[in-house]
Structure formats: structure tokens, C-alpha cells
Design a protein around this motif. Structure first.
Motif, PDB file in Angstrom:
ATOM      1  N   ALA A 247     -27.974 -32.063  14.008  1.00 37.78           N
ATOM      2  CA  ALA A 247     -28.200 -31.014  13.011  1.00 37.78           C
ATOM      3  C   ALA A 247     -27.388 -29.768  13.313  1.00 37.78           C
ATOM      4  O   ALA A 247     -26.688 -29.238  12.427  1.00 37.78           O
ATOM      5  CB  ALA A 247     -29.691 -30.676  12.943  1.00 37.78           C
ATOM      6  N   HIS A 248     -27.451 -29.286  14.553  1.00 44.72           N
ATOM      7  CA  HIS A 248     -26.736 -28.030  14.830  1.00 44.72           C
ATOM      8  C   HIS A 248     -25.222 -28.239  14.855  1.00 44.72           C
ATOM      9  O   HIS A 248     -24.463 -27.310  14.576  1.00 44.72           O
ATOM     10  CB  HIS A 248     -27.247 -27.363  16.111  1.00 44.72           C
ATOM     11  CG  HIS A 248     -26.735 -27.908  17.396  1.00 44.72           C
ATOM     12  ND1 HIS A 248     -25.411 -27.845  17.775  1.00 44.72           N
ATOM     13  CD2 HIS A 248     -27.371 -28.484  18.441  1.00 44.72           C
ATOM     14  CE1 HIS A 248     -25.258 -28.367  18.977  1.00 44.72           C
ATOM     15  NE2 HIS A 248     -26.427 -28.766  19.398  1.00 44.72           N
ATOM     16  N   SER A 249     -24.765 -29.474  15.160  1.00 51.60           N
ATOM     17  CA  SER A 249     -23.325 -29.742  15.139  1.00 51.60           C
ATOM     18  C   SER A 249     -22.777 -29.646  13.719  1.00 51.60           C
ATOM     19  O   SER A 249     -21.681 -29.124  13.496  1.00 51.60           O
ATOM     20  CB  SER A 249     -23.032 -31.123  15.726  1.00 51.60           C
ATOM     21  OG  SER A 249     -23.422 -31.201  17.082  1.00 51.60           O
ATOM     22  N   VAL A 250     -23.539 -30.147  12.754  1.00 48.38           N
ATOM     23  CA  VAL A 250     -23.099 -30.116  11.350  1.00 48.38           C
ATOM     24  C   VAL A 250     -22.930 -28.683  10.865  1.00 48.38           C
ATOM     25  O   VAL A 250     -21.855 -28.298  10.373  1.00 48.38           O
ATOM     26  CB  VAL A 250     -24.095 -30.877  10.462  1.00 48.38           C
ATOM     27  CG1 VAL A 250     -23.790 -30.649   8.983  1.00 48.38           C
ATOM     28  CG2 VAL A 250     -24.050 -32.374  10.774  1.00 48.38           C
ATOM     29  N   THR A 251     -23.974 -27.876  10.988  1.00 49.65           N
ATOM     30  CA  THR A 251     -23.877 -26.506  10.474  1.00 49.65           C
ATOM     31  C   THR A 251     -22.967 -25.640  11.330  1.00 49.65           C
ATOM     32  O   THR A 251     -22.337 -24.712  10.824  1.00 49.65           O
ATOM     33  CB  THR A 251     -25.273 -25.862  10.401  1.00 49.65           C
ATOM     34  OG1 THR A 251     -25.960 -26.061  11.644  1.00 49.65           O
ATOM     35  CG2 THR A 251     -26.085 -26.455   9.277  1.00 49.65           C
TER      36      THR A 251
END
Length: 405
Positions: A247-251
Motif C-alpha cells: 500500500a505505501h509503495s503504491v502511493t
């Protein structure tokens, strides 16, 4: 729930309240505040000339170049233009006091060739832009250098700690110079860079930056600890941590490349709230059931979780998206997509994940061992940590909503 367990939780709450107060006071309310980012773009501009386009936070440039002297003409004109919010007036103030600005920038941002300093000349024109929620001045400086065969060395010291206005200024440097191109990050501990740097050295710069950010970001560490303490089995912490990473890699990549954006006034309080929610999740399960460390007899296979477990994963994913925006804000990059930028972002993210895995590898086995060898002490330790994390998150949430530093 047993009376004994309720008494244990009550005592834990009292101990953790004091601990959380100390934690929240020891760490800044905004983990990504009190910093500035300098954007520097270097390229060759004819024989022996290196052109640097610098994006500098306007109000910091004014007070730093004027040395915060209130009777300095730059300070008076520059702060008046800043208060008015007039971009044209801000640029005009810097141009009118060009010599003062040029002296400060030339002293604090240096380029050298063959060990000899290059002579800086600031261009007459200054434009304004907007970065990180603040006005930035775009200043162009040409550095006249002698012949060099071993590349150029860049030293960045703009808005240093000793000026007393911000802490830990980072310079995001992109370059197309000496037949090399790429990007790197300079800061107080690593202020210099040479275009003769190897790919491995460039990899290490961004890896180190990502690792240091997680190690010094107490809010992200507490979120990870909340995931660990709320996990009964290895599969739960692995699934939760993997979900958070995805999740944090995407955003993180989308925000750093300018595809998505969110104001820090929303991101930072939400990160604090996520810490409180994930910490409180364990306490709620403990209060409702009393036995949160037992195996799930009906759950077979690594990815089998109960309904509450998958709900927790969904919550972690949503909060992970917000944490990614916080990581991007900390790195300070908001540039158009490029392969060079993507590589730098991925390496930064690898640094974050290396520290995250290290924390899990150290903390989770110790917690499991304590729960099995001394169940009552393990319950006390887990509950104490969960309450401390929850209260710290709530304190930070209130501080960030109210804008308390």
C-alpha cells in the motif's frame, strides 16, 4: 472477560499513560516537519560552465541571506512580499537584492572541478514556483570551471542547522554532467557529491536515506510495533506487513512522481490516527475475548485468517496508502516521471523495507518467546506496548489537527 484480566488492563493503562506522555514529548508532533528541501538541477552549459537551477524555499532564503537582520533591506522587502503572498513582488525583492542572495547561495552551494572552486554568477532573472505547500524561488547560477577530467564535485550547505531556522535540510540533486546523469540526496552528514560516483555509491545514498527515515520516524515505527503486538502468529504479521508495504509503495511512487497529491494537514493527522487505531485493535480483542494468542483451529494454510483478521488487513492497507504519502513528503520529491527518478524511489523504498524487516525479525520472535514462556508477563508486556502506542497516536493526532509543534 475475567476480573483478573480487567485489573491487569487497568494497571497497564496507568503505566502506559505516563510512558506515552514521555514518548509524545520526546518526539516531534509532526515527524516530517522542521525540514526544508532544496531542489538542484545541474547540467553543462558550454565549455567549462556548469549551470545550476536551484529551487529554494522563499522565506528561508530571505531570512538566511539577510542573516535575519531586521534592518537589512532584503529582510524588509522580502518578508513584506511574503506576507502579501504576491509572487511577482517576491521575485522582484530577490532581484533587487541580487548581490546579497548571490553571496549567500554561492557560499552555501559550491561546485569544484579538478579540486579548484568554480566561480559562481547568479542570473538576473528569478521566478517563483510552489513546492511542498510553500513558495519557492527558482534561482539560476552559472559556475565557471577550469579544465577537469575527473568530473565535478558539488557541496551543498544551504539552510544549515547552525542558521537555526530549520533542521536537516536535504538537497535533491539531479544532474546531466560529465557524461553522467542521475540523482542523489545531500544532507548535513553527506554534503558532497562527485559526478565520478559509481552506480553502487548512488544506490547507497538513497538506500541510506530510506533506512534513516524509518529509523528516525517514530510514528512509522510505532505503527509497525502496533502491527507486531497485534499479531498472534507469524503469518499474521507477515500478511499485515506485506499489505502495509504494498500500500505505501503504491502511493509513495505516485505522490513522488506527481500523479497524486494530498495536503500534509490531512496526511499527518491520519498517520497519527492510524497508529492509535491499530494499537487499539489489539486492546479491543483482548477486552472482548481475553485470549488473543491462541491458534485458529479452523484456519489452515498460510493465508487463512478469520473475518476479524481480514478486516484488520483491510484497515492496514488503507492506512498504508496514507503512510506512503507521508514517505513521499519526507523525501521531498515532486517531479515528473522518469526512469532515473523511479530507480531512486525504488532504492529509497528498499531502504525503508530493510529496516522494517529488521524490526520484525528482532521484535516478533522475542514477543512470541515471552508469550509462551511467561504468558502473564507476555500479556502485560503486549498490553503495555499497545496502550502506549494507542495513547501516543491519539496525542499526536490532537497535536497535528491543532497544529501544535
Amino acid at each position: 472477560m475475567s476480573v483478573l484480566l480487567r485489573r491487569v488492563l487497568a494497571r497497564v493503562l496507568l503505566f502506559a499513560a505516563a510512558l506515552a506522555a514521555l514518548v509524545s514529548l520526546a518526539a516531534p508532533a509532526a515527524a516530517h516537519g522542521f525540514q526544508s528541501v532544496v531542489y538542484a538541477d545541474l547540467a553543462g552549459d558550454g565549455p567549462g560552465v556548469v549551470r545550476a537551477q536551484l529551487q529554494l524555499e522563499y522565506d528561508l532564503l530571505v531570512v538566511s541571506a539577510a542573516d535575519a537582520e531586521r534592518d537589512d533591506p532584503l529582510y524588509q522587502d522580502g518578508t513584506a512580499a511574503f506576507d502579501d503572498g504576491d509572487a511577482d513582488a517576491q521575485a522582484a525583492a530577490l532581484v533587487a537584492h541580487r548581490n546579497t542572495v548571490a553571496a549567500y547561495v554561492g557560499e552555501r552551494f559550491r561546485v569544484a572541478g579538478a579540486g579548484e572552486p568554480c566561480a559562481p554568477t547568479m542570473a538576473d532573472n528569478v521566478t517563483m514556483t510552489w513546492q511542498d505547500g510553500a513558495p519557492y524561488a527558482v534561482v539560476t547560477v552559472d559556475y565557471a570551471c577550469g579544465p577537469t577530467e575527473n568530473g565535478h564535485e558539488v557541496t551543498a550547505g544551504l539552510f544549515a542547522d547552525d542558521e537555526g531556522f530549520v533542521k536537516d535540510t536535504k538537497t535533491i540533486l539531479t544532474y546531466a554532467l560529465d557524461l553522467h546523469e542521475g540523482s542523489t540526496v545531500l544532507d548535513a552528514e553527506h554534503p558532497a557529491f562527485t559526478t565520478a560516483q559509481t552506480p553502487l555509491e548512488r544506490f547507497w545514498e538513497f538506500f541510506r536515506l530510506g533506512a534513516e527515515h524509518l529509523l528516525t520516524g517514530i510514528d512509522h515505527i510505532l505503527f509497525l510495533l502496533a502491527l507486531i503486538v497485534g499479531s498472534r502468529r507469524l503469518r499474521e504479521v507477515v500478511i499485515a506487513a506485506t499489505t502495509f508495504t504494498v500500500a505505501h509503495s503504491v502511493t509513495f511512487i505516485l505522490a513522488a512522481t506527481g500523479v497524486v497529491a494530498a495536503p500534509p494537514e490531512v496526511v499527518e493527522p491520519t498517520i497519527a490516527l492510524s497508529i492509535a487505531v491499530v494499537g487499539a485493535w489489539y486492546l479491543w480483542r483482548l477486552w472482548r475475548g481475553g485470549r488473543v494468542d491462541q491458534d485458529l483451529s479452523h484456519a489452515h494454510g498460510f493465508l487463512r485468517l478469520d473475518r476479524a483478521g481480514w478486516l484488520r488487513v483491510g484497515v492496514v492497507f488503507l492506512f498504508g496508502l496514507v503512510h506512503g504519502l507521508g514517505f513521499a513528503s519526507a523525501l521531498g520529491i515532486d517531479e515528473p516521471w522518469s526512469w532515473t527518478l523511479l530507480w531512486s524511489l525504488l532504492v529509497f523504498n528498499v531502504g525503508i523495507e530493510a529496516v522494517q524487516i529488521g524490526i520484525i525479525v528482532v521484535v516478533f520472535p522475542l514477543l512470541v518467546l515471552l508469550r509462551r514462556r511467561a504468558p502473564r508477563i507476555g500479556m502485560w508486556a503486549s498490553a503495555l506496548l499497545a496502550v502506549a502506542v494507542t495513547l501516543a497516536g491519539l496525542v499526536w493526532f490532537v497535536q497535528r489537527v491543532l497544529g501544535i509543534e
